[in-house]
Design a protein around this motif. Sequence first.
Motif, short mmCIF file in Angstrom:
data_model
loop_
_atom_site.label_atom_id
_atom_site.label_comp_id
_atom_site.label_asym_id
_atom_site.label_seq_id
_atom_site.Cartn_x
_atom_site.Cartn_y
_atom_site.Cartn_z
N ARG A 392 0.85 -1.18 0.00
CA ARG A 392 0.00 0.00 0.00
C ARG A 392 0.89 1.24 0.00
NH1 ARG A 392 -3.25 1.42 5.36
NH2 ARG A 392 -1.12 2.08 5.93
N GLY A 393 0.59 2.17 -0.89
CA GLY A 393 1.38 3.40 -0.92
C GLY A 393 2.84 3.10 -1.15
N HIS A 394 3.68 3.49 -0.19
CA HIS A 394 5.12 3.22 -0.28
C HIS A 394 5.58 2.29 0.83
CE1 HIS A 394 4.98 6.37 -3.20
NE2 HIS A 394 4.77 7.33 -2.32
N GLU A 395 4.69 1.41 1.30
CA GLU A 395 5.05 0.53 2.41
C GLU A 395 4.47 -0.87 2.23
OE1 GLU A 395 3.34 1.74 6.15
OE2 GLU A 395 1.49 2.41 5.18
N ARG A 427 13.10 2.14 2.08
CA ARG A 427 12.16 2.98 1.34
C ARG A 427 11.78 2.30 0.02
NH1 ARG A 427 11.87 4.54 5.61
NH2 ARG A 427 12.30 6.60 6.49
N PHE A 428 10.50 2.43 -0.33
CA PHE A 428 9.95 1.92 -1.59
C PHE A 428 9.32 3.08 -2.34
CE2 PHE A 428 9.90 -1.56 1.44
CZ PHE A 428 10.27 -2.67 0.71
N PHE A 429 8.99 2.82 -3.61
CA PHE A 429 8.29 3.82 -4.43
C PHE A 429 7.18 3.07 -5.16
CE2 PHE A 429 9.14 7.64 -7.49
CZ PHE A 429 7.82 8.04 -7.33
N SER A 430 6.01 3.00 -4.52
CA SER A 430 4.82 2.33 -5.06
C SER A 430 5.04 0.83 -5.28
CB SER A 430 4.38 2.98 -6.37
OG SER A 430 4.01 4.33 -6.16
N PRO A 431 5.28 0.07 -4.22
CA PRO A 431 5.37 -1.40 -4.38
C PRO A 431 4.02 -1.96 -4.81
CG PRO A 431 5.27 -0.81 -2.06
CD PRO A 431 5.41 0.48 -2.81
N THR A 444 7.59 -6.36 -6.10
CA THR A 444 7.88 -5.53 -7.27
C THR A 444 7.74 -4.07 -6.85
OG1 THR A 444 5.57 -5.70 -7.98
CG2 THR A 444 7.12 -7.25 -8.94
N ASP A 445 8.84 -3.33 -6.96
CA ASP A 445 8.86 -1.91 -6.57
C ASP A 445 8.63 -1.11 -7.85
OD1 ASP A 445 9.20 0.44 -5.26
OD2 ASP A 445 11.13 -0.05 -4.38
N TRP A 446 7.37 -0.78 -8.10
CA TRP A 446 6.88 -0.32 -9.40
C TRP A 446 7.63 0.89 -9.95
CZ3 TRP A 446 2.67 3.37 -10.90
CH2 TRP A 446 2.14 3.09 -12.17
N GLN A 447 7.60 2.00 -9.22
CA GLN A 447 8.23 3.22 -9.73
C GLN A 447 9.75 3.21 -9.60
OE1 GLN A 447 6.98 5.96 -11.34
NE2 GLN A 447 5.10 4.79 -11.51
N ASN A 448 10.28 2.33 -8.79
CA ASN A 448 11.74 2.21 -8.70
C ASN A 448 12.30 1.27 -9.76
OD1 ASN A 448 12.67 3.94 -6.63
ND2 ASN A 448 11.92 2.54 -5.06
N ASN A 449 11.41 0.64 -10.56
CA ASN A 449 11.87 -0.31 -11.59
C ASN A 449 12.77 -1.38 -10.97
OD1 ASN A 449 10.66 1.10 -13.83
ND2 ASN A 449 12.26 2.63 -13.58
N ALA A 450 12.34 -1.91 -9.83
CA ALA A 450 13.20 -2.83 -9.09
C ALA A 450 12.40 -3.99 -8.54
CB ALA A 450 13.90 -2.09 -7.95
N ILE A 451 13.12 -5.08 -8.27
CA ILE A 451 12.57 -6.22 -7.54
C ILE A 451 13.29 -6.24 -6.20
CG2 ILE A 451 12.04 -8.67 -7.56
CD1 ILE A 451 10.86 -7.14 -9.91
#
Length: 584
Positions: A392-395, A427-431, A444-451
């Motif tokens: 949810r959100g960034h968490e 910290r995450f950016f829209s998981p 999947t960390d959507w806006q960070n383009n990361a797993i």
Amino acid sequence: GTYVGGGCANGTRAESLLCLRCLGGTYKAGRNGATACSECSDAWCGAGMYARGCNGSSDWECANCSVGRYQGVNGSGATACMECGGGTYANVSGAGHCVECPGGYYCEAGSVEPRRCFDNSSSLAGSAGDGACECKSWMYRDPYSEAGVVDTLALLGASGGTSPHEPSAVALTADGATAVFHDGIRRQMQRLDLGSGNVSTLVGGSWGFVDGSSSQAHFSELRGVAISGATVLAADSNVIRRVNLVTGYTDTYAGKCPTCGYESFHHRDGDRQNARFLQPEGIAVSNDGSFAVLSDSGNFCLRKLDLMTEKVSTIAGSRSRGYRDGNASEAQFGSLGGVALSDIHAFVIDKSNSALRKIELSTGQTTTVASNIGVCWGIGLSSSRRWAFLSRGHEILRLDLANGAVSGIAGMAAYRGLVDGAASAARFFSPKGIAVSQAALVVTDWQNNAIRRVSLSAACSSCEPPFLTSCPLFPFHIVWNVALASFESSLSHVFVSVTAEAAQIDPHHVRIATAHELFSANGRRQGQGALPPLSILVHVFEQVVPESQLRSRLTLAAISTLLLARGLPALTSLSSLPPPSPTE
């Protein structure tokens, strides 16, 4: 090398015009013209030290053992220190012995400092691993419920949207070695090797709707993903696609392709080819691989895809947008998100209603586990089925399925970023997507383009309904499993227990007790509600009759009579009794 005017270097001697390396057990220090190497002296070091050197360029010298290691013999010729054994530690260099791990802590081999047992647990002195940490009474060890450290498994592109990939749904293979996730921008399904961090394209790469080989297949709007054996099932637009996990070959498994002509209806049960869906979002496969459950978001209902009979059915939902609990046909949902399965329930995110809903798979009976949780996306269940993990959100949130309580375990709602480390500082950016392995969450960390990966550690959880089946009923107990006649689930158990407080409550009698009665009788918190029918408790309050006579007293007929008196089904069998356990 060749001898030069400056002499031969460290570890070499001069002979004619050559510099020759000193042989083993000898040395020569400095650059000079010496023609012989000196023999190394005897290695002699005190406790806590080891001998190093005699490497051709220097004689033996003594050095302190590093932390986590020791050398206990004074005057030893040891050339290495030994690792502290399990249950001990050394937090200073030069240790002549390792210190016993204190009670309440554990020390693995090579420990530098004792590690404290998790909350609400304790251990004996000299404990070698966290397995020695015992939970307090009325608590059980939930092995994967606390977040530890967050790290990044793979970066797919620059963080923040430059060269975006937008990874969304994710699933893990049965061995937990490979993650499969959607690349939303490239319309691809990709594989991540969790061991090496290598990312490869499984299938896709262009927008469209085409079945075929890995290089030919196109996807439209990839959403949920699940893995069953060597098959990947993916929600794509209004259909379910099937992908071979090895070759990437893709076909349309259920529903009708969105470019194959307009249809006025988008909901139909039946054979998989004739079934119709409307924007299925989440998908999950049962543990035995026999069926999949879909959150059919546009139809506001939960669907079942039987992978054996290849039939589609509706589990719950009136197909009218709303928010109502009840039986299969009465229940109402809003826009649905991720879905996860336990043995007998589906848990689905109701995004529109900011709720987590629970649906009984056999009947479709729907209840709300938690409300006002905000807009969540992905969901995964812990191995104990006590916790749901939500994005949810960034968490990342942890939701207690016993009482609906929600807490943040990684990241923070108001702060975005790409930061690894302790879960509270990460910290995450829209998981988005969440998959649960044995000891970690893959996110999947959507806006960070990361797993990303969130490690999970053990914790002690309270023995409260409906999770008493995970717990020892008491620290003093004898337990038998009993099969119930009218319950089909293999999870059906009756617990028969002997307590020390027996005479104060109901002496000389065998009595049936619900969880609520059991908690009240033992001074526990009240208002927890009773266990569901699958976990009826048979409680034995007995003090005067010796344990040796319990076998004759607790007969199948006696317990069945008590069950029938309470309107419960009789027993079909009573398993053989184990030897009585010691009582406190």
